[in-house]
Enzyme design. Structure first.
Site, PDB file in Angstrom:
ATOM      1  N   ARG A  90       0.840  -1.206   0.000  1.00  0.00           N
ATOM      2  CA  ARG A  90       0.000   0.000   0.000  1.00  0.00           C
ATOM      3  C   ARG A  90       0.870   1.249   0.000  1.00  0.00           C
ATOM      4  NH1 ARG A  90      -3.153  -3.847   2.400  1.00  0.00           N
ATOM      5  NH2 ARG A  90      -5.035  -4.192   1.158  1.00  0.00           N
ATOM      6  N   ASP A 119      -0.295  -6.211  -3.740  1.00  0.00           N
ATOM      7  CA  ASP A 119      -1.714  -5.996  -3.476  1.00  0.00           C
ATOM      8  C   ASP A 119      -2.302  -5.236  -4.658  1.00  0.00           C
ATOM      9  OD1 ASP A 119      -4.276  -5.607  -1.966  1.00  0.00           O
ATOM     10  OD2 ASP A 119      -3.033  -6.352  -0.331  1.00  0.00           O
ATOM     11  N   HIS A 190      -6.858  -9.571  -4.581  1.00  0.00           N
ATOM     12  CA  HIS A 190      -5.856  -8.532  -4.304  1.00  0.00           C
ATOM     13  C   HIS A 190      -4.784  -8.515  -5.396  1.00  0.00           C
ATOM     14  CE1 HIS A 190      -7.201  -7.163  -0.341  1.00  0.00           C
ATOM     15  NE2 HIS A 190      -7.528  -8.422  -0.087  1.00  0.00           N
ATOM     16  N   ASP A 251      -7.098 -14.131   0.945  1.00  0.00           N
ATOM     17  CA  ASP A 251      -8.152 -13.425   1.668  1.00  0.00           C
ATOM     18  C   ASP A 251      -8.977 -12.560   0.731  1.00  0.00           C
ATOM     19  OD1 ASP A 251      -5.697 -11.915   1.365  1.00  0.00           O
ATOM     20  OD2 ASP A 251      -6.663 -10.327   2.534  1.00  0.00           O
ATOM     21  N   GLU A 252     -10.195 -12.264   1.157  1.00  0.00           N
ATOM     22  CA  GLU A 252     -11.038 -11.242   0.538  1.00  0.00           C
ATOM     23  C   GLU A 252     -11.069 -11.361  -0.989  1.00  0.00           C
ATOM     24  OE1 GLU A 252     -10.455  -7.743   3.894  1.00  0.00           O
ATOM     25  OE2 GLU A 252      -9.076  -7.806   2.198  1.00  0.00           O
ATOM     26  N   TRP A 307      -7.182 -14.176  11.168  1.00  0.00           N
ATOM     27  CA  TRP A 307      -7.287 -12.733  11.384  1.00  0.00           C
ATOM     28  C   TRP A 307      -8.702 -12.249  11.652  1.00  0.00           C
ATOM     29  CZ3 TRP A 307      -9.873  -8.995   8.404  1.00  0.00           C
ATOM     30  CH2 TRP A 307     -10.435  -9.460   7.202  1.00  0.00           C
ATOM     31  N   TYR A 332      -4.159  -5.520  15.145  1.00  0.00           N
ATOM     32  CA  TYR A 332      -4.017  -4.761  13.899  1.00  0.00           C
ATOM     33  C   TYR A 332      -3.580  -3.339  14.269  1.00  0.00           C
ATOM     34  CZ  TYR A 332      -5.653  -7.926  10.246  1.00  0.00           C
ATOM     35  OH  TYR A 332      -5.742  -8.949   9.327  1.00  0.00           O
ATOM     36  N   ASP A 334      -2.868  -0.773  12.565  1.00  0.00           N
ATOM     37  CA  ASP A 334      -3.392   0.383  11.845  1.00  0.00           C
ATOM     38  C   ASP A 334      -4.647   0.929  12.530  1.00  0.00           C
ATOM     39  OD1 ASP A 334      -4.468  -2.134  11.002  1.00  0.00           O
ATOM     40  OD2 ASP A 334      -5.489  -1.153   9.336  1.00  0.00           O
ATOM     41  N   GLU A 377      -2.160   1.367   4.641  1.00  0.00           N
ATOM     42  CA  GLU A 377      -2.984   2.290   3.867  1.00  0.00           C
ATOM     43  C   GLU A 377      -2.840   3.724   4.379  1.00  0.00           C
ATOM     44  OE1 GLU A 377      -4.054  -0.649   4.958  1.00  0.00           O
ATOM     45  OE2 GLU A 377      -5.521  -1.563   3.599  1.00  0.00           O
TER      46      GLU A 377
END
Length: 468
Positions: A90, A119, A190, A251-252, A307, A332, A334, A377
């Protein structure tokens, strides 16, 4: 001392610091050590070179203007996996800053750097025969400012990538400090940066590297040539990184673009993960994946980074997988550190220093340990990474190293002199009193979350795992 040694006995006196006598002691745990300071000098015995290294880190913390107190310390870590993830996709982090990040992690006796290299917003590693991955995929024309709900951008290009020599240097530097670098190439989701460079890898998308945060709907297709691309990437990663584990993310991953490929698009990722795991096995490596790969059944020897709250930890272990605990609501980094309006880009649930110190990985038969994750990010510089990571990473280091009961008040008493050590190392940590005026990012607004809402969301997100 941070993390707190497991047995400390003060023997009295103060002694001029001398070069320690070091020796291996096969009777100690591999990462364990015994440190003695007295009239006869300083000695460090370790169960391995790693144990000696950790003994010398404790000695560094004991030092005070060239003298050290008389002490006998017996110490060994609670967990074998004491990790921290650094996201360089990021926001790209130059090599010297990565080396410094490793130094600080090793000083706190962490031993795994999970390096998130790719990513949607950037591809940071060279791959032979695929020059556009770095000439196109490593650059974006602008960067989102703050949480995605606000739709703000800075309109400044951002980019950067590591050469093979850069990554060899990082791996070697880490190894000297007994830190294993576990690389991650996130796939099959990603992947927008790679698809921007080579559109044939995707499902009709012809746009650029993603400039906003969040999850891209653009994922890899499952054509034989695309699978060959993934194998080629993993071949090169294995050549650069000696880690026994190779991260492939998982993931995702939205399945919308796969609807035309199969009546059961949710099964595609499971087959993809199995193919990549089989390929890594030819290199003698194992897959590290996020807990989404458990859905439908992960490869038998896959290691799971759990996670999405604590529930996937038990699911992964019950399914026979080694697991690393990294629940977002606990580790996490962030996530925002207070409700003070001066916190920079406050996102996620509230995660104070005390919250991190209170983290207790749920007991599981296959629990390797835990790691804290630094997603970048909202961390545009190494100074911002410092601010978000420290001193919360100090608290995390104690959770994964020190056995026995923990007392936050006692930890806080030890933390204050430890912050002086961080000052000496030039660390831009968050003051215990709260953010300074210059720490705020008024042009990059956040999106704070309520813990109860996040826990409900996680319960819904992990419904698929309750059927594993």
């Amino acid at each position: 001392m941070i993390p707190r040694p497991n047995l400390v006995r003060e023997t009295g006196g103060s002694f001029v610091l001398t070069e320690p006598a070091v020796s291996l002691d096969p009777g100690l745990p591999a990462e364990g050590y015994v440190l003695d300071v007295g009239a006869d000098g300083v000695s460090v015995r370790g169960g391995s070179p790693a144990g000696i290294f950790y003994g010398t880190q404790t000695l560094r913390q004991l030092r005070d203007s060239g003298t050290v107190p008389g002490v006998h310390i017996e110490d060994a870590p609670r967990f074998g996996w004491r990790g921290v993830l650094l996201d360089v996709a990021r926001h790209f982090m130059p090599v010297p800053d990565v080396l410094r990040f490793i130094d600080l992690a090793a000083f706190h006796k962490l031993n795994v750097l999970h390096l998130h290299l790719t990513d949607d917003q950037g591809w940071r590693i060279e791959i032979p025969g695929r020059p556009r991955l770095t000439s196109i995929g490593s650059r974006r024309p602008r960067t989102m400012l703050g949480a995605r709900q606000h739709g703000l951008f800075d309109d400044r290009p951002h980019g950067g990538h590591y050469t093979d020599d850069d990554l060899r240097r990082i791996v070697a530097y880490a190894a000297e400090r007994h830190v294993t670098v576990v690389p991650e190439i996130d796939m099959p989701g990603h992947m927008q940066a790679a698809i921007a460079a080579y559109p044939e890898l995707g499902n009709g998308f012809t746009g650029g590297v993603r400039t906003s945060w969040g999850i891209s709907p653009h994922v890899l297709n499952m054509q034989p040539a695309t699978l060959d691309f993934c194998r080629q990437v993993l071949d090169h990663v294995c050549a650069l990184f000696p880690s026994p584990l190779i991260g492939i993310g998982g993931d995702e991953c939205p399945v919308g673009e796969w609807a035309s490929w199969s009546d059961e698009p949710h099964t595609i990722q499971r087959r993809f993960t199995a193919e990549m795991a089989a390929h890594l096995a030819t290199h003698g490596r194992r897959v590290l994946g996020w807990d989404e790969i458990l859905a439908g059944g992960a490869p038998p020897d896959a290691v799971i980074a759990a996670w999405r709250g604590v529930a996937p930890i038990a699911v992964a272990a019950a399914a026979g997988h080694d697991v690393v605990a990294c629940p977002d609501t606990s580790v996490y980094l962030d996530y925002r550190q207070s409700d003070d309006p001066g916190e920079p880009t406050p996102v996620g649930t509230l995660l104070t220093l005390a919250d991190v110190y209170a983290f207790e990985p749920p007991p599981a038969d296959r629990l390797l340990g835990a790691q804290a994750n630094v997603w970048t990010e909202h961390m545009e510089s190494a100074r911002r990474v410092d601010y978000m990571a420290y001193p919360r990473l100090c608290a995390f280091a104690e959770v994964v190293w020190s056995a026995g009961r923990r007392d936050f008040a006692e930890f806080s008493d030890r933390l204050r002199p430890h912050l002086a050590r961080l000052d000496a190392l030039g660390v831009n940590y968050r003051p215990l009193s709260g953010p300074r005026p210059g720490d705020a990012r008024p042009g990059a607004p956040g999106h704070p979350r309520n813990l109860e809402d996040r826990l409900a969301e996680l319960h819904e997100m992990t419904a698929d795992l309750r059927r594993v």
